[in-house]
Design a protein around this motif. Structure first.
Motif, PDB file in Angstrom:
ATOM      1  N   UNK A   1      17.584  -1.606 -37.284  1.00  0.00           N
ATOM      2  CA  UNK A   1      18.473  -2.110 -38.351  1.00  0.00           C
ATOM      3  C   UNK A   1      19.692  -1.212 -38.560  1.00  0.00           C
ATOM      4  N   UNK A   2      19.645   0.024 -38.051  1.00  0.00           N
ATOM      5  CA  UNK A   2      20.770   0.936 -38.297  1.00  0.00           C
ATOM      6  C   UNK A   2      21.812   0.841 -37.182  1.00  0.00           C
ATOM      7  N   UNK A   3      23.029   1.270 -37.499  1.00  0.00           N
ATOM      8  CA  UNK A   3      24.115   1.277 -36.520  1.00  0.00           C
ATOM      9  C   UNK A   3      24.203   2.658 -35.886  1.00  0.00           C
ATOM     10  N   UNK A   4      24.147   2.699 -34.556  1.00  0.00           N
ATOM     11  CA  UNK A   4      24.188   3.979 -33.841  1.00  0.00           C
ATOM     12  C   UNK A   4      25.651   4.350 -33.590  1.00  0.00           C
ATOM     13  N   UNK A   5      26.128   5.434 -34.210  1.00  0.00           N
ATOM     14  CA  UNK A   5      27.524   5.866 -34.040  1.00  0.00           C
ATOM     15  C   UNK A   5      27.611   7.184 -33.273  1.00  0.00           C
ATOM     16  N   UNK A   6      26.501   7.918 -33.188  1.00  0.00           N
ATOM     17  CA  UNK A   6      26.423   9.208 -32.489  1.00  0.00           C
ATOM     18  C   UNK A   6      27.578  10.150 -32.873  1.00  0.00           C
ATOM     19  N   UNK A   7      27.648  10.538 -34.159  1.00  0.00           N
ATOM     20  CA  UNK A   7      28.683  11.492 -34.565  1.00  0.00           C
ATOM     21  C   UNK A   7      28.426  12.863 -33.950  1.00  0.00           C
ATOM     22  N   UNK A   8      29.473  13.691 -33.938  1.00  0.00           N
ATOM     23  CA  UNK A   8      29.345  15.032 -33.350  1.00  0.00           C
ATOM     24  C   UNK A   8      28.347  15.857 -34.174  1.00  0.00           C
ATOM     25  N   UNK A   9      27.415  16.498 -33.476  1.00  0.00           N
ATOM     26  CA  UNK A   9      26.433  17.343 -34.168  1.00  0.00           C
ATOM     27  C   UNK A   9      26.939  18.785 -34.171  1.00  0.00           C
ATOM     28  N   UNK A  10      27.058  19.357 -35.362  1.00  0.00           N
ATOM     29  CA  UNK A  10      27.513  20.737 -35.490  1.00  0.00           C
ATOM     30  C   UNK A  10      26.286  21.646 -35.528  1.00  0.00           C
TER      31      UNK A  10
ATOM     32  N   UNK B   1      19.055  34.610 -46.563  1.00  0.00           N
ATOM     33  CA  UNK B   1      19.111  33.192 -46.940  1.00  0.00           C
ATOM     34  C   UNK B   1      20.354  32.866 -47.750  1.00  0.00           C
ATOM     35  N   UNK B   2      20.669  33.708 -48.741  1.00  0.00           N
ATOM     36  CA  UNK B   2      21.850  33.473 -49.594  1.00  0.00           C
ATOM     37  C   UNK B   2      23.135  33.561 -48.767  1.00  0.00           C
ATOM     38  N   UNK B   3      23.226  34.595 -47.902  1.00  0.00           N
ATOM     39  CA  UNK B   3      24.426  34.754 -47.051  1.00  0.00           C
ATOM     40  C   UNK B   3      24.604  33.534 -46.143  1.00  0.00           C
ATOM     41  N   UNK B   4      23.482  33.084 -45.530  1.00  0.00           N
ATOM     42  CA  UNK B   4      23.552  31.910 -44.630  1.00  0.00           C
ATOM     43  C   UNK B   4      24.005  30.664 -45.384  1.00  0.00           C
ATOM     44  N   UNK B   5      23.518  30.484 -46.630  1.00  0.00           N
ATOM     45  CA  UNK B   5      23.922  29.304 -47.414  1.00  0.00           C
ATOM     46  C   UNK B   5      25.391  29.374 -47.826  1.00  0.00           C
ATOM     47  N   UNK B   6      25.883  30.589 -48.119  1.00  0.00           N
ATOM     48  CA  UNK B   6      27.316  30.754 -48.439  1.00  0.00           C
ATOM     49  C   UNK B   6      28.159  30.386 -47.219  1.00  0.00           C
ATOM     50  N   UNK B   7      27.760  30.887 -46.032  1.00  0.00           N
ATOM     51  CA  UNK B   7      28.489  30.563 -44.792  1.00  0.00           C
ATOM     52  C   UNK B   7      28.402  29.068 -44.481  1.00  0.00           C
ATOM     53  N   UNK B   8      27.222  28.488 -44.708  1.00  0.00           N
ATOM     54  CA  UNK B   8      27.030  27.045 -44.512  1.00  0.00           C
ATOM     55  C   UNK B   8      27.993  26.258 -45.412  1.00  0.00           C
ATOM     56  N   UNK B   9      28.073  26.664 -46.684  1.00  0.00           N
ATOM     57  CA  UNK B   9      28.930  25.975 -47.651  1.00  0.00           C
ATOM     58  C   UNK B   9      30.404  26.087 -47.251  1.00  0.00           C
ATOM     59  N   UNK B  10      30.830  27.281 -46.850  1.00  0.00           N
ATOM     60  CA  UNK B  10      32.231  27.476 -46.438  1.00  0.00           C
ATOM     61  C   UNK B  10      32.554  26.625 -45.209  1.00  0.00           C
ATOM     62  N   UNK B  11      31.592  26.547 -44.289  1.00  0.00           N
ATOM     63  CA  UNK B  11      31.823  25.745 -43.074  1.00  0.00           C
ATOM     64  C   UNK B  11      31.938  24.264 -43.414  1.00  0.00           C
ATOM     65  N   UNK B  12      31.066  23.777 -44.320  1.00  0.00           N
ATOM     66  CA  UNK B  12      31.112  22.349 -44.692  1.00  0.00           C
ATOM     67  C   UNK B  12      32.453  22.003 -45.345  1.00  0.00           C
ATOM     68  N   UNK B  13      32.947  22.925 -46.187  1.00  0.00           N
ATOM     69  CA  UNK B  13      34.206  22.671 -46.902  1.00  0.00           C
ATOM     70  C   UNK B  13      35.419  22.706 -45.972  1.00  0.00           C
ATOM     71  N   UNK B  14      35.277  23.374 -44.812  1.00  0.00           N
ATOM     72  CA  UNK B  14      36.418  23.484 -43.889  1.00  0.00           C
ATOM     73  C   UNK B  14      36.405  22.403 -42.800  1.00  0.00           C
ATOM     74  N   UNK B  15      35.294  21.648 -42.702  1.00  0.00           N
ATOM     75  CA  UNK B  15      35.174  20.627 -41.638  1.00  0.00           C
ATOM     76  C   UNK B  15      35.729  19.282 -42.084  1.00  0.00           C
ATOM     77  N   UNK B  16      36.339  18.551 -41.145  1.00  0.00           N
ATOM     78  CA  UNK B  16      36.841  17.203 -41.460  1.00  0.00           C
ATOM     79  C   UNK B  16      35.672  16.249 -41.714  1.00  0.00           C
TER      80      UNK B  16
ATOM     81  N   UNK C   1      31.974  16.940 -42.415  1.00  0.00           N
ATOM     82  CA  UNK C   1      30.878  17.895 -42.611  1.00  0.00           C
ATOM     83  C   UNK C   1      29.508  17.247 -42.463  1.00  0.00           C
ATOM     84  N   UNK C   2      28.513  18.067 -42.135  1.00  0.00           N
ATOM     85  CA  UNK C   2      27.136  17.574 -42.064  1.00  0.00           C
ATOM     86  C   UNK C   2      26.680  17.147 -43.456  1.00  0.00           C
TER      87      UNK C   2
END
Length: 490
Positions: A198-207, A247-262, A264-265
């Protein structure tokens, strides 16, 4: 264009064999959610049989929730990369293998691996379930379908401890899994025959970097909290401090990366919406209360009050069932009155009940415990759905999936952290009491130590409810107008 799409999807929906698909999803979803709580009632049994401490035993719950917390952020991508049938069959296969391994397990390590395999199955199934419902039902029937799914999701954790109690009373803890196995196989057979793509397969880029950072972030924090409940060092352990810090450092880096991506995951711009943030905090605190209480109470009923697994399960049954049944009612009250008149009284009820729980002893009446547990879950039903719905209502339509993903991810992490901290407090309370005891070998002293530990854990849950109550005064109703439903909110 939109009208054409809606028309196409409506005619497409008629081709689906809705009933068999629903049966497949409901069976699989029920057993998945049943697995999340059924083992809690068996922890006392497992601690004796496998010779493990409460802090080690809680990893069977924490590991399960942690796996869900890691998988949920990735689930949106998986739905766009693989067909519905592929994900359904993969999900059930993980659940079946995990359940079979758990049924055969004779050591803690094997059982923990089995729980992780089960959690992978559930982590794939829950997002797939909601996505499939949205596609196979036209908009005017989705509410009823979601209501049935909601009842199943609420009902399964409620009856889990009771059914598990009956099995432990008459057989062994392994039978919790032997009973689940045939239902999962039936679900797989049903799904293999009737599940459609039932879902549409678009295969977006996996980061890959985003996935790694979110896994280390959520994993590190939950591992650190869980590890704090073990050993003599507790919170001062270098491993605990390092895990939480990484864990906190990784989540901060994760958040910064999501905000900079066109693309984001996970779109973190949802945090710009204040009522979404308030709703998210309410749901986060609620999950900490639910999961910590559902772990500590069965342990105390059996080890502190000397009740059988079956009796402990029966005490927990009325509150759990009522919580499930009240959800649709709270939904209609929310539509009529908004969140404030439900969330604030709900948190006040939870705080008062947890204060009463912090005074329970081995001599407490069973009727009192049933009333307290039922009142707690009435309070919870007044908080969860209204706060969640009100928060998501403030988001623009195109950000609903991101908002849901953020809420689902943090729910699992909140449950894991709540469980870990509660068990840590329980273990420390028991240790502190036994250190000062004049006769630590006396069985009566062990009961008193368990009572002190449980009372401290309930005070922790009460503190969370009070924090939530203060924040709840900032909640205000979000009015969804027709314009906001059509596009972004300005």
């Amino acid at each position: 264009m939109e009208a054409v799409i809606n028309k196409d999807s409506s005619s497409e929906a008629k081709k689906y064999k809705v009933l068999p698909i629903m049966i497949s999803l409901l069976i699989s979803g029920f057993i998945g959610m049943f697995s999340e709580t059924a083992l809690n009632i068996a922890l006392s049994d497992l601690m004796q049989v496998l010779n493990i401490t409460p802090a080690t035993a809680q990893w069977l719950t924490t590991g399960y929730l942690l796996t869900l917390g890691i998988l949920v952020p990735v689930s949106g991508l998986l739905l766009q990369w693989f067909t519905t049938r592929q994900l359904f069959i993969t999900s059930l296969s993980f659940s079946i293998v995990g359940t079979l391994v758990a049924a055969l397990a004779s050591s803690f390590d094997v059982l923990l691996i089995a729980r992780v395999l089960q959690a992978v199955g559930t982590g794939l199934m829950l997002p797939l379930m909601f996505n499939t419902i949205l596609v196979i039902f036209p908009p005017e029937k989705r509410g009823a379908a979601m209501g049935i799914i909601g009842l199943v999701i609420m009902f399964a954790p409620a009856v889990g401890p009771t059914l598990a109690g009956i099995l432990i009373e008459n057989l062994t803890w392994n039978w919790i899994f032997w009973v689940s196995l045939p239902f999962l196989v039936i679900g797989l057979i049903f799904g293999s025959l009737y599940m459609q793509n039932v879902s549409t397969i678009t295969k977006p880029k996996i980061d890959i970097l985003s996935i790694i950072l979110s896994t280390i972030g959520f994993g590190g924090i939950v591992f650190g909290f869980s590890k704090a409940g073990e050993g003599t060092d507790g919170w001062s352990s270098p491993l605990v401090i390092a895990s939480i810090a990484i864990g906190i450092i990784a989540l901060v880096l994760f958040s910064l990366r999501q905000l900079s991506m066109k693309k984001p995951m996970m779109d973190l711009r949802v945090f710009k919406y204040p009522m979404f943030v308030v709703g998210l905090i309410m749901v986060f605190l609620c999950m900490m209360i639910i999961l910590s209480t559902m772990l500590i109470l069965p342990l105390y009923l059996q080890n502190g009050m000397g009740l059988s697994a079956f009796s402990a399960g029966l005490i927990l049954l009325p509150g759990g069932i009522l919580n499930g049944l009240l959800s649709p009612l709270m939904g209609s009250l929310f539509d009529k009155y908004g969140p404030k008149w439900l969330v604030i009284p709900g948190l006040a009820i939870a705080a008062v009940v947890l204060w009463f729980f912090s005074g329970i002893t081995a001599a407490s009446a069973t009727a009192l415990l049933i009333v307290l547990h039922t009142c707690l879950f009435i309070g919870i039903s007044m908080i969860m759905m209204p706060a969640q719905t009100n928060g998501l209502n403030q988001l623009p339509r195109e950000m609903y999936p991101d908002g849901t993903a953020v809420m689902n991810t943090l729910q699992q992490v909140a449950g894991a952290i709540g469980t870990a901290v509660a068990v840590s407090i329980l273990s420390n309370g028991i240790s502190d009491y036994m250190r000062t005891s004049t006769n630590p070998t006396d069985p009566g002293e062990a009961v008193k130590a368990m009572t002190v530990g449980a009372q401290h854990a309930f005070l922790f849950a009460m503190t969370i409810a009070i924090v939530g109550l203060v924040i709840a005064f900032f909640i205000r109703r979000v009015h969804v107008d027709k314009q906001s439903m059509k596009g972004p909110m300005h």
